[in-house]
Design an enzyme around this catalytic site. Structure first.
Site, mmCIF file in Angstrom:
data_model
loop_
_atom_site.group_PDB
_atom_site.id
_atom_site.type_symbol
_atom_site.label_atom_id
_atom_site.label_comp_id
_atom_site.label_asym_id
_atom_site.label_seq_id
_atom_site.Cartn_x
_atom_site.Cartn_y
_atom_site.Cartn_z
ATOM 1 C CG ASN A 13 -1.773 1.206 1.355
ATOM 2 O OD1 ASN A 13 -1.812 2.041 0.443
ATOM 3 N ND2 ASN A 13 -2.474 1.337 2.472
ATOM 4 C CE LYS A 15 -0.188 3.124 4.827
ATOM 5 N NZ LYS A 15 -0.047 3.203 6.286
ATOM 6 C CG HIS A 106 -5.883 1.812 5.381
ATOM 7 N ND1 HIS A 106 -5.411 2.740 6.288
ATOM 8 C CD2 HIS A 106 -4.872 0.959 5.139
ATOM 9 C CE1 HIS A 106 -4.151 2.442 6.571
ATOM 10 N NE2 HIS A 106 -3.796 1.371 5.894
ATOM 11 C CD GLU A 108 -2.937 5.399 6.750
ATOM 12 O OE1 GLU A 108 -2.964 5.445 5.511
ATOM 13 O OE2 GLU A 108 -2.001 4.869 7.392
ATOM 14 C CD GLU A 178 -3.333 -2.371 7.350
ATOM 15 O OE1 GLU A 178 -2.298 -2.624 6.736
ATOM 16 O OE2 GLU A 178 -3.940 -1.294 7.218
ATOM 17 N N GLY A 184 2.852 2.278 10.780
ATOM 18 C CA GLY A 184 3.827 3.353 10.615
ATOM 19 C C GLY A 184 4.570 3.707 11.888
ATOM 20 C CB SER A 222 5.554 -1.874 11.824
ATOM 21 O OG SER A 222 5.166 -0.538 12.114
HETATM 22 P P1 13P Z 1 3.165 0.361 7.631
HETATM 23 O O1 13P Z 1 3.649 -0.928 7.027
HETATM 24 O O2 13P Z 1 3.903 1.565 7.129
HETATM 25 O O3 13P Z 1 3.080 0.284 9.114
HETATM 26 O O4 13P Z 1 1.646 0.563 7.104
HETATM 27 C C1 13P Z 1 0.742 -0.467 7.233
HETATM 28 C C2 13P Z 1 -0.476 -0.128 6.468
HETATM 29 O O5 13P Z 1 -1.233 0.740 6.854
HETATM 30 C C3 13P Z 1 -0.717 -0.842 5.206
HETATM 31 O O6 13P Z 1 -1.993 -0.590 4.726
#
Ligand code: 13P
Length: 263
Positions: A13, A15, A106, A108, A178, A184, A222
Site C-alpha cells: 500500500n 498510500k 483502511h 486512515e 491492521e 507506521g 510495520s
Molecule cells: P506500515 O507498514 O507503514 O506500518 O503501514 C501499514 C499499512 O497501513 C498498510 O496498509
C-alpha cells in the site's frame, strides 16, 4: 511451512507516495528482483496499491513483469456507476480500467476521512457488485486494545459488512487485520498476538460464511523483512498488507519471499 492451504497475498500500500520518478524506479527495481529469482504465482499473490492517478500507469508497467502482479486501488466511491459526482471514481470505472482489486476500510480512511460503517458498506457493496475483489481492513486503536476491547471492535467491523455481502461474494473478500497502533510506528503486533486475533477473525468469518476457512487474512502494521518470516509462520496469517516497506523494492521483495516460502 505454516500448514495453511491458503495462497498468501503480499500487497504494497503506497498510500500518498511516491513522486512519479521514484515510483517508476521502484517498479523497475521490483520487477528486476522478480525476474532474477522468481516467486511463482501459486506460492504468493503479489499486489501494489498506488495513488489513484498512477493506477493505469502502474497496471501497464506491471504487465511487463514475468508474473502477474495485481494493481489495487486504495479507495472507491460510495456511489456506483457514472454521473455528476465530482472527484469520485466508481467501482465500475475501476473495473472498466482493468483494476480488479480495491482496499476498503483502511484505518486512515476510517479515522482521517471519517468513513463510518454505513459508508464502508456502500463501498464494499458497489465494489463486489462491479466484480472487484475487496481487501477489507479492520483493526483496533491502542486505546481500545488497552481497554480490552480489541477483539470486540475487530469482530464488529467484520460483522458490519455481513449485511451487504451475499453468500457468493465472500470468496471475493480478503481481510486485512491492521492494529492502528502498529501502523507506521515500527511497533508490530507479536506473532502470538497477531495469530490470536487472526484465529478469532477466522472463527468470526466461519460463523458468517462457509468460505471462512478458505479466506486469506493478511496482517498489516510495520511489516518488514526482519519480522516477515515469523509472521508468515503463523497458521492464520495468510499474507501482509505492507505500507512503508513496500516503498523499497528489496524490502518488499523479501517480505513476499518470506510468505511464498511458507507454501
Ligand atoms: P506500515 O507498514 O507503514 O506500518 O503501514 C501499514 C499499512 O497501513 C498498510 O496498509
Amino acid at each position: 511451512m505454516s500448514g495453511s492451504t491458503i495462497t498468501p497475498w503480499v500487497v504494497g500500500n503506497w498510500k500518498m507516495n511516491p513522486m512519479q520518478a521514484d515510483a517508476s524506479a521502484l517498479l523497475q527495481n521490483f520487477k528486476q528482483l522478480l525476474n532474477n529469482q522468481n516467486i511463482v504465482e501459486e506460492n504468493c499473490h503479489i499486489g501494489i496499491a498506488p495513488v489513484a492517478i498512477a493506477l493505469t500507469a502502474v497496471r501497464d508497467s506491471l504487465k511487463q513483469a514475468n508474473r502477474t502482479i495485481l494493481t489495487v486501488a486504495q479507495d472507491v466511491s460510495r456511489v456506483a456507476g457514472t454521473g455528476a459526482y465530482t472527484g469520485e471514481i466508481s467501482a465500475e470505472l475501476l473495473k472498466d480500467n482493468a483494476i480488479d482489486f480495491v482496499l476498503v476500510g483502511h484505518s486512515e480512511r476510517r479515522e482521517i476521512f471519517d468513513e463510518q460503517p454505513q459508508i464502508l458498506n456502500e463501498k464494499v457493496k458497489n465494489a463486489l457488485n462491479a466484480g472487484l475483489t475487496v481487501i477489507y481492513c479492520v483493526g483496533e486503536s491502542l486505546e481500545q486494545r488497552e481497554a480490552g476491547q480489541a477483539e470486540q471492535v475487530v469482530l464488529q467491523q467484520i460483522c458490519d459488512i455481513a449485511a451487504v455481502v451475499n453468500a457468493e461474494q465472500w470468496k471475493n473478500i480478503v481481510v486485512a487485520y491492521e492494529p492502528i497502533w502498529a501502523i507506521g510506528t515500527g511497533k508490530t503486533a507479536s506473532p502470538e498476538d497477531a495469530q490470536a486475533m487472526h484465529a478469532k477473525i477466522r472463527q468470526g468469518l466461519s460463523q458468517i460464511t462457509a468460505e471462512g476457512q478458505n479466506m486469506a487474512i493478511l496482517y498489516g502494521g510495520s511489516v518488514k523483512p526482519e519480522n516477515a518470516v515469523e509472521l508468515a509462520a503463523c497458521p492464520d496469517i495468510n499474507g501482509a498488507l505492507v505500507g512503508g516497506a513496500s516503498l523499497n523494492a528489496e524490502s518488499f521483495y523479501k517480505i513476499a519471499q518470506a510468505f511464498a516460502n511458507t507454501k
